[in-house]
Design a protein around this motif. Structure first.
Motif, PDB file in Angstrom:
ATOM      1  N   PRO A  35       0.819  -1.205   0.000  1.00 12.77           N
ATOM      2  CA  PRO A  35       0.000   0.000   0.000  1.00 12.77           C
ATOM      3  C   PRO A  35       0.856   1.259   0.000  1.00 12.77           C
ATOM      4  CG  PRO A  35      -0.072  -1.117   2.138  1.00 12.77           C
ATOM      5  CD  PRO A  35       0.591  -2.040   1.182  1.00 12.77           C
ATOM      6  N   ALA A  36       0.413   2.246  -0.762  1.00  8.31           N
ATOM      7  CA  ALA A  36       1.118   3.522  -0.819  1.00  8.31           C
ATOM      8  C   ALA A  36       0.930   4.285   0.483  1.00  8.31           C
ATOM      9  CB  ALA A  36       0.592   4.343  -1.999  1.00  8.31           C
ATOM     10  N   ALA A  37       1.725   5.345   0.625  1.00 12.63           N
ATOM     11  CA  ALA A  37       1.659   6.133   1.856  1.00 12.63           C
ATOM     12  C   ALA A  37       0.276   6.734   2.071  1.00 12.63           C
ATOM     13  CB  ALA A  37       2.714   7.235   1.814  1.00 12.63           C
ATOM     14  N   ASN A  38      -0.446   6.984   0.979  1.00 11.64           N
ATOM     15  CA  ASN A  38      -1.774   7.584   1.102  1.00 11.64           C
ATOM     16  C   ASN A  38      -2.876   6.542   0.964  1.00 11.64           C
ATOM     17  OD1 ASN A  38      -1.385   7.015  -1.573  1.00 11.64           O
ATOM     18  ND2 ASN A  38      -2.184   8.967  -2.339  1.00 11.64           N
ATOM     19  N   ALA A  39      -2.575   5.249   1.257  1.00  4.78           N
ATOM     20  CA  ALA A  39      -3.557   4.182   1.144  1.00  4.78           C
ATOM     21  C   ALA A  39      -4.714   4.427   2.099  1.00  4.78           C
ATOM     22  CB  ALA A  39      -2.900   2.841   1.461  1.00  4.78           C
ATOM     23  N   ASN A  63      -5.473 -12.668  11.481  1.00  5.06           N
ATOM     24  CA  ASN A  63      -4.612 -11.503  11.266  1.00  5.06           C
ATOM     25  C   ASN A  63      -3.867 -11.620   9.949  1.00  5.06           C
ATOM     26  OD1 ASN A  63      -3.940 -11.866  14.704  1.00  5.06           O
ATOM     27  ND2 ASN A  63      -5.041 -10.107  13.889  1.00  5.06           N
ATOM     28  N   ALA A  64      -3.359 -12.832   9.670  1.00  3.83           N
ATOM     29  CA  ALA A  64      -2.616 -13.048   8.429  1.00  3.83           C
ATOM     30  C   ALA A  64      -3.518 -12.901   7.207  1.00  3.83           C
ATOM     31  CB  ALA A  64      -1.970 -14.431   8.447  1.00  3.83           C
ATOM     32  N   ILE A  65      -4.751 -13.397   7.318  1.00  2.50           N
ATOM     33  CA  ILE A  65      -5.702 -13.271   6.206  1.00  2.50           C
ATOM     34  C   ILE A  65      -6.064 -11.807   5.992  1.00  2.50           C
ATOM     35  CG2 ILE A  65      -8.061 -13.799   5.474  1.00  2.50           C
ATOM     36  CD1 ILE A  65      -7.668 -16.551   6.870  1.00  2.50           C
ATOM     37  N   ALA A  66      -6.317 -11.067   7.073  1.00  8.95           N
ATOM     38  CA  ALA A  66      -6.625  -9.638   6.946  1.00  8.95           C
ATOM     39  C   ALA A  66      -5.465  -8.896   6.288  1.00  8.95           C
ATOM     40  CB  ALA A  66      -6.927  -9.043   8.321  1.00  8.95           C
ATOM     41  N   GLU A  67      -4.246  -9.307   6.602  1.00 12.48           N
ATOM     42  CA  GLU A  67      -3.062  -8.655   6.038  1.00 12.48           C
ATOM     43  C   GLU A  67      -3.000  -8.818   4.519  1.00 12.48           C
ATOM     44  OE1 GLU A  67       1.757  -9.340   6.311  1.00 12.48           O
ATOM     45  OE2 GLU A  67       0.531  -9.710   8.100  1.00 12.48           O
ATOM     46  N   ILE A  68      -3.262 -10.025   4.030  1.00 11.25           N
ATOM     47  CA  ILE A  68      -3.179 -10.219   2.578  1.00 11.25           C
ATOM     48  C   ILE A  68      -4.361  -9.570   1.864  1.00 11.25           C
ATOM     49  CG2 ILE A  68      -1.773 -12.300   2.760  1.00 11.25           C
ATOM     50  CD1 ILE A  68      -4.304 -13.919   2.046  1.00 11.25           C
ATOM     51  N   LEU A  69      -5.515  -9.479   2.516  1.00  8.92           N
ATOM     52  CA  LEU A  69      -6.650  -8.804   1.891  1.00  8.92           C
ATOM     53  C   LEU A  69      -6.393  -7.299   1.807  1.00  8.92           C
ATOM     54  CD1 LEU A  69      -9.689 -10.693   3.481  1.00  8.92           C
ATOM     55  CD2 LEU A  69      -8.654 -11.034   1.225  1.00  8.92           C
ATOM     56  N   ALA A  70      -5.825  -6.729   2.870  1.00 12.28           N
ATOM     57  CA  ALA A  70      -5.480  -5.306   2.837  1.00 12.28           C
ATOM     58  C   ALA A  70      -4.450  -5.043   1.749  1.00 12.28           C
ATOM     59  CB  ALA A  70      -4.938  -4.870   4.197  1.00 12.28           C
ATOM     60  N   GLU A  71      -3.482  -5.928   1.615  1.00 16.75           N
ATOM     61  CA  GLU A  71      -2.467  -5.798   0.585  1.00 16.75           C
ATOM     62  C   GLU A  71      -3.110  -5.844  -0.801  1.00 16.75           C
ATOM     63  OE1 GLU A  71       1.765  -7.844   0.419  1.00 16.75           O
ATOM     64  OE2 GLU A  71       0.216  -9.205  -0.327  1.00 16.75           O
ATOM     65  N   GLU A  72      -4.008  -6.787  -0.997  1.00 19.84           N
ATOM     66  CA  GLU A  72      -4.691  -6.928  -2.288  1.00 19.84           C
ATOM     67  C   GLU A  72      -5.495  -5.685  -2.636  1.00 19.84           C
ATOM     68  OE1 GLU A  72      -6.053  -8.305  -5.829  1.00 19.84           O
ATOM     69  OE2 GLU A  72      -4.576  -9.336  -4.574  1.00 19.84           O
ATOM     70  N   MET A  73      -6.085  -5.045  -1.615  1.00 14.02           N
ATOM     71  CA  MET A  73      -6.948  -3.892  -1.836  1.00 14.02           C
ATOM     72  C   MET A  73      -6.207  -2.562  -1.763  1.00 14.02           C
ATOM     73  SD  MET A  73     -10.111  -5.384   0.470  1.00 14.02           S
ATOM     74  CE  MET A  73     -11.249  -4.039   0.196  1.00 14.02           C
ATOM     75  N   GLY A  74      -4.884  -2.615  -1.554  1.00 15.21           N
ATOM     76  CA  GLY A  74      -4.106  -1.394  -1.466  1.00 15.21           C
ATOM     77  C   GLY A  74      -4.437  -0.555  -0.256  1.00 15.21           C
ATOM     78  N   ALA A  75      -4.699  -1.218   0.868  1.00 12.61           N
ATOM     79  CA  ALA A  75      -5.138  -0.531   2.085  1.00 12.61           C
ATOM     80  C   ALA A  75      -4.104  -0.665   3.199  1.00 12.61           C
ATOM     81  CB  ALA A  75      -6.470  -1.100   2.557  1.00 12.61           C
ATOM     82  N   GLU A  76      -4.186   0.257   4.129  1.00 19.87           N
ATOM     83  CA  GLU A  76      -3.378   0.182   5.352  1.00 19.87           C
ATOM     84  C   GLU A  76      -4.227  -0.482   6.431  1.00 19.87           C
ATOM     85  OE1 GLU A  76      -1.269   3.041   8.740  1.00 19.87           O
ATOM     86  OE2 GLU A  76      -2.267   3.930   6.987  1.00 19.87           O
ATOM     87  N   LEU A  77      -3.777  -1.618   6.942  1.00 17.07           N
ATOM     88  CA  LEU A  77      -4.523  -2.384   7.935  1.00 17.07           C
ATOM     89  C   LEU A  77      -4.316  -1.805   9.328  1.00 17.07           C
ATOM     90  CD1 LEU A  77      -6.176  -4.913   8.749  1.00 17.07           C
ATOM     91  CD2 LEU A  77      -4.004  -6.173   8.822  1.00 17.07           C
ATOM     92  N   THR A  78      -5.431  -1.468  10.004  1.00 21.54           N
ATOM     93  CA  THR A  78      -5.387  -1.032  11.398  1.00 21.54           C
ATOM     94  C   THR A  78      -6.423  -1.820  12.183  1.00 21.54           C
ATOM     95  OG1 THR A  78      -6.992   0.772  11.078  1.00 21.54           O
ATOM     96  CG2 THR A  78      -4.647   1.302  10.771  1.00 21.54           C
ATOM     97  N   TYR A  79      -6.232  -1.881  13.513  1.00 20.78           N
ATOM     98  CA  TYR A  79      -7.115  -2.686  14.353  1.00 20.78           C
ATOM     99  C   TYR A  79      -7.787  -1.857  15.440  1.00 20.78           C
ATOM    100  CZ  TYR A  79      -5.425  -7.086  12.401  1.00 20.78           C
ATOM    101  OH  TYR A  79      -5.144  -8.124  11.565  1.00 20.78           O
ATOM    102  N   GLN A  80      -9.020  -2.230  15.737  1.00 18.67           N
ATOM    103  CA  GLN A  80      -9.719  -1.811  16.943  1.00 18.67           C
ATOM    104  C   GLN A  80      -9.896  -3.092  17.766  1.00 18.67           C
ATOM    105  OE1 GLN A  80     -10.434   1.040  18.117  1.00 18.67           O
ATOM    106  NE2 GLN A  80     -12.043   0.781  19.623  1.00 18.67           N
ATOM    107  N   TRP A  81      -9.166  -3.184  18.871  1.00 17.53           N
ATOM    108  CA  TRP A  81      -9.184  -4.411  19.659  1.00 17.53           C
ATOM    109  C   TRP A  81     -10.388  -4.420  20.594  1.00 17.53           C
ATOM    110  CZ3 TRP A  81      -6.262  -7.685  17.391  1.00 17.53           C
ATOM    111  CH2 TRP A  81      -5.067  -7.289  16.805  1.00 17.53           C
ATOM    112  N   TRP A  82     -11.103  -5.527  20.599  1.00 17.65           N
ATOM    113  CA  TRP A  82     -12.323  -5.651  21.403  1.00 17.65           C
ATOM    114  C   TRP A  82     -12.619  -7.128  21.585  1.00 17.65           C
ATOM    115  CZ3 TRP A  82     -14.692  -1.513  23.607  1.00 17.65           C
ATOM    116  CH2 TRP A  82     -15.953  -1.686  24.167  1.00 17.65           C
ATOM    117  N   ALA A  83     -13.027  -7.533  22.772  1.00 15.85           N
ATOM    118  CA  ALA A  83     -13.355  -8.934  23.005  1.00 15.85           C
ATOM    119  C   ALA A  83     -14.493  -9.367  22.087  1.00 15.85           C
ATOM    120  CB  ALA A  83     -13.754  -9.149  24.462  1.00 15.85           C
ATOM    121  N   LEU A  84     -14.356 -10.559  21.517  1.00 16.75           N
ATOM    122  CA  LEU A  84     -15.366 -11.075  20.605  1.00 16.75           C
ATOM    123  C   LEU A  84     -16.647 -11.353  21.381  1.00 16.75           C
ATOM    124  CD1 LEU A  84     -15.943 -11.933  17.708  1.00 16.75           C
ATOM    125  CD2 LEU A  84     -15.163 -14.241  18.310  1.00 16.75           C
TER     126      LEU A  84
END
Length: 288
Positions: A35-39, A63-84
């Protein structure tokens, strides 16, 4: 049929590189770029203590799956942590603190969902050196053994209860003294050390933690349905806010393009899977 287990390697870069190359040849997709700096920001709600699915250190397979999907979509992956829990929908997703929830069972209320990207069964987990070979809830040997499930109300707990085995079941929180994700590991460790004889967790829990134990453990998927037509598996999706169909469609395309990568990750984490039809891309989607 017993599912063999192997120790997780966690070397995702090597295993996904080959899968990316294969997916590129099959779909005609362009080479994946970082992802570019402005992703755009792909904001994900995830449990910070729920291995093997996710944790705050981003070590889980979701987490690994989210990482490759963000990569595919040109996005910067960030998390909001919360109990399921249901509050993840009401207090985080709907309030806009995140845009999607990863690794949730299909059929949740008040959300829309991507296509299912894997389906995993519950499984019997027991020591490989035992004389029994358990493949069904009706095996008579279960009436003589100490059993374990991850919690009350799960499909495996209900299946055992229907057969009058409640007095033989220990739930994982009773072993670990906690309801955090560490109870999953505690359940499988209790099989290895002989505290209980057979655990019946959801497949990803059984496969991942069984591979870490010594002596070796056997992981056998349970039959797909139990009386009366109760599914003994979960189909897993990404959940989004109602009305976010455009983002859902983008994720569906990314999941389809990275299907081989996803299954390489699941294999790395010893996740047992059931057959799930592979999705296909339309001509328009292939050109995106």
């Amino acid at each position: 049929m017993n599912t063999s287990v192997r120790r997780p390697t966690h070397q995702r870069l090597a295993c996904t590189a080959a899968a990316v190359a294969l997916a590129t040849m099959v779909t005609g997709a362009s080479a994946v770029m970082a992802p570019a700096a402005n992703a755009w920001e792909m904001r994900v709600c995830a449990d910070p203590d729920y291995m093997p699915q996710s944790n705050r250190a981003e070590e889980g397979y979701e987490n690994a799956i989210a990482e490759i999907l963000a990569e595919e979509m040109g996005a910067e992956l960030t998390y909001q942590w919360w109990a399921l829990a249901p509050s993840m929908v009401s207090e985080q997703l709907r309030e806009g603190h995140c845009d999607m929830m990863i690794g949730v069972p299909d059929g949740g209320d008040g959300v829309i969902a991507t296509l299912a990207y894997y389906r995993s069964p519950y499984a019997f987990v027991y020591r490989a050196d035992e004389a029994y070979n358990i493949a069904t809830f009706d095996d008579e040997v279960l009436t003589e053994l100490q059993l374990g499930t991850t919690s009350e109300g799960t499909s495996s707990h209900l299946a055992l209860a229907r057969r009058g085995l409640l007095d033989r079941i220990t739930v994982s929180s009773e072993l670990s003294g906690t309801n955090s994700g560490t109870r999953f590991e505690s359940m499988i460790e209790s099989v290895a050390d002989g505290t209980i004889d057979v655990a019946v967790p959801w497949g990803p829990v059984g496969g991942y933690y069984a591979a870490l134990q010594d002596p070796p453990l056997t992981v056998t998927p349970v039959p797909e349905f139990d009386i009366p037509f109760t599914p003994m598996y979960h189909s897993i999706v990404i959940a989004l806010r109602l009305g976010d169909e455009e983002l859902r469609d983008l994720l569906d395309v990314a999941i389809t393009r990275r299907w081989d990568d996803i299954y390489a990750i699941l294999a790395e984490y010893n996740v047992p899977t059931l057959d799930l039809p592979r999705p296909s891309l339309s001509i328009a989607e292939q050109s995106q």
